[in-house]
Design an enzyme around this catalytic site. Structure first.
Site, short mmCIF file in Angstrom:
data_model
loop_
_atom_site.label_atom_id
_atom_site.label_comp_id
_atom_site.label_asym_id
_atom_site.label_seq_id
_atom_site.Cartn_x
_atom_site.Cartn_y
_atom_site.Cartn_z
N TYR A 147 -74.36 -32.11 -7.67
CA TYR A 147 -73.45 -32.76 -8.35
C TYR A 147 -73.94 -33.99 -9.34
O TYR A 147 -73.63 -33.95 -10.45
CB TYR A 147 -72.42 -33.17 -7.30
CG TYR A 147 -71.10 -34.09 -8.03
CD1 TYR A 147 -70.04 -33.30 -8.49
CD2 TYR A 147 -71.03 -35.56 -7.92
CE1 TYR A 147 -69.07 -33.91 -9.01
CE2 TYR A 147 -70.04 -36.08 -8.42
CZ TYR A 147 -68.87 -35.40 -8.96
OH TYR A 147 -67.68 -35.82 -9.67
N ASP A 148 -74.62 -34.90 -8.47
CA ASP A 148 -75.19 -36.00 -9.47
C ASP A 148 -76.07 -35.44 -10.49
O ASP A 148 -75.94 -36.15 -11.73
CB ASP A 148 -76.01 -36.85 -8.45
CG ASP A 148 -75.10 -37.43 -7.37
OD1 ASP A 148 -74.23 -36.80 -7.15
OD2 ASP A 148 -75.65 -38.23 -6.49
N GLU A 149 -77.07 -34.42 -10.21
CA GLU A 149 -77.98 -34.20 -11.23
C GLU A 149 -76.98 -33.26 -12.51
O GLU A 149 -77.56 -33.29 -13.43
CB GLU A 149 -79.01 -33.61 -10.78
CG GLU A 149 -80.19 -34.48 -9.89
CD GLU A 149 -80.90 -35.64 -10.69
OE1 GLU A 149 -80.48 -35.82 -11.73
OE2 GLU A 149 -81.52 -36.18 -10.10
N VAL A 189 -62.04 -40.41 1.06
CA VAL A 189 -61.76 -41.24 2.14
C VAL A 189 -60.18 -41.59 2.06
O VAL A 189 -59.63 -41.75 3.22
CB VAL A 189 -62.74 -42.62 1.84
CG1 VAL A 189 -62.52 -43.26 0.41
CG2 VAL A 189 -62.65 -43.45 3.04
N GLN A 211 -69.88 -50.38 3.76
CA GLN A 211 -69.86 -49.72 2.34
C GLN A 211 -68.88 -49.92 1.49
O GLN A 211 -67.90 -49.98 2.25
CB GLN A 211 -70.64 -48.32 2.50
CG GLN A 211 -69.59 -47.32 2.69
CD GLN A 211 -69.57 -47.02 4.20
OE1 GLN A 211 -69.62 -47.82 5.14
NE2 GLN A 211 -69.27 -45.60 4.57
N PRO A 276 -73.91 -43.70 -0.92
CA PRO A 276 -74.03 -45.13 -1.54
C PRO A 276 -73.55 -46.22 -0.85
O PRO A 276 -72.39 -46.06 -0.38
CB PRO A 276 -73.30 -44.87 -2.99
CG PRO A 276 -73.46 -43.46 -3.14
CD PRO A 276 -73.26 -42.99 -1.67
#
Ligand code: NAD
Ligand code: UDP
Ligand code: UDP
Length: 315
Positions: A147-149, A189, A211, A276
């Site tokens: 997803y991120d890349e 969440v 977090q 994160p």
């Protein structure tokens, strides 16, 4: 010929896409919604099908698409970890091949093209809050990397098409957004906590709940999309869109529990890999260039979202 703007929304049957289609129709556009229903559903747009200015097409953006449009919003991509990790290769293909096809389409039709990028391009950030100049800290080989890349590569393609072919691009980096039509089971969440509280089940906090995330209500975000698309040609972005109000996950759990009532307990589960630790948008750029800032407070947005989920859980 009609003088309505013809707007393509890829991923238009998803959570954000369906709200965007609604907004564009109410602004007087002709909307073509393209979706392969990988994580979205027809139910999100059935109420729009009777509108003569709305069209729904089943199509996978990893394949070429030839249509005539004036503007393109590229939202196609599963957004929740459960969905994007189910078929990670397809996730990267959707981001990268999807971007190439959408950009090829924009090049041929000379349409303005908008990319729904993400705060995930910042990875697990060492800079807080995140502003657009920060290059990010992303693991290239972890379970979130598809997803991120994929999203990072899509941004690269947008900027290369802009430099090489003079395309009018609009790149926004979206921070966690919530609201009605989130999938009840996609593991994000806000939807998880609301559904768990409504069912009287344990509320699952991953890790110790320290977090942080910043939660933007969907209507605020969509308003930012439309402002960005209408901005001047030199405003390519990337621009952060999100609500800077930052909460720990434990605070979110407590807020949801208080609003829903009931007797759910907070329980701790293991923290997923590469989760994160903190995330908060710096929205100085969006404020100054787009005149945009979120209007809806967490409590109000949670109230509207709880009302939506109540229908699912109690019927
Ligand atoms: P979503 O999963 O509800 O919507 C994505 C839509 O894209 C779905 O309807 C899905 O079926 C469709 N899709 C997936 N692969 C496709 C393909 N190959 N071809 C055609 N359609 C395809 O997620 P969302 O929350 O509405 O997210 C929309 C966009 O915004 C995504 O690009 C996501 O990465 C981005 N985004 C969302 C958030 C958020 O908090 N919701 C945060 C950051 C970025
Ligand atoms: N493309 C598309 N619709 C169009 C124009 C192009 O889906 O209306 C696809 C096309 O299949 C190509 C991709 O977009 O693979 C990139 O197009 P571009 O013109 O940049 O590249 P080229 O065709 O030169 O490889
Ligand atoms: N999270 C949690 N309980 C849940 C679902 C998520 O504690 O039932 C945590 C998750 O570990 C993360 C945060 O909530 O730290 C936001 O997760 P989400 O998947 O919604 O978004 P993202 O991690 O992509 O920001």
């Amino acid at each position: 010929m009609s003088n309505r703007k013809r707007v393509l929304v890829t991923g238009g049957a998803g959570f954000l896409g369906s709200h965007l289609c609604e907004r564009l129709l109410s602004d007087g556009c002709d909307v073509l919604c393209v979706d392969n229903f990988y994580s979205g559903t027809k139910d999100n747009v059935t109420h729009l099908l009777e509108n003569p200015h709305f069209e729904l097409m089943r199509h996978d953006v990893t394949f070429p698409l030839y249509v005539e449009v004036d503007e393109i919003y590229n939202l196609a991509c599963p957004a929740s970890p459960i969905h994007y990790q189910r078929d990670p290769v397809q996730t990267t293909k959707t981001s990268v091949h999807g971007a190439i096809n959408v950009l090829g389409l924009a090049k041929r039709t000379k349409a303005r093209v908008f990319q729904a990028s993400t705060s995930e391009v910042y990875g697990d950030p060492e800079v807080h809050p995140q502003q657009e100049g920060y290059w990010g800290r992303v693991n290239p080989i972890g379970i979130r990397s598809c997803y991120d890349e994929g999203k990072r590569c899509a941004e690269t393609l947008f900027f290369d098409y802009h430099r090489q072919h003079d395309l009018e691009i609009k790149v926004v980096r979206i921070f966690n957004t919530y609201g009605p039509r989130m999938h009840p089971n996609d593991g994000r969440v806000v939807s998880n906590f609301i559904v768990q509280a409504l069912r009287g089940e344990d509320i699952t906090i991953y890790g110790d709940g320290s977090q942080t995330r910043s939660f933007c209500y969907v209507d605020d975000l969509i308003d930012g999309f439309v402002r960005m698309m209408a901005s001047s040609k030199d405003m390519t972005g990337p621009v952060n869109l999100g609500n800077p109000g930052e909460f720990t996950i434990r605070e979110l759990a407590e807020a949801v529990l208080k609003m829903v009532g009931g007797k759910s307990k907070l329980v701790m589960k293991p923290l997923p890999q590469d989760d994160p630790k903190q995330r908060q948008p710096d929205i100085t750029l969006a404020k100054s260039v787009l005149g945009w800032k979120p209007q809806i407070k967490l409590e109000e947005g949670l109230g509207r979202t709880i009302d939506y989920f109540r229908k699912f859980v109690t019927s």
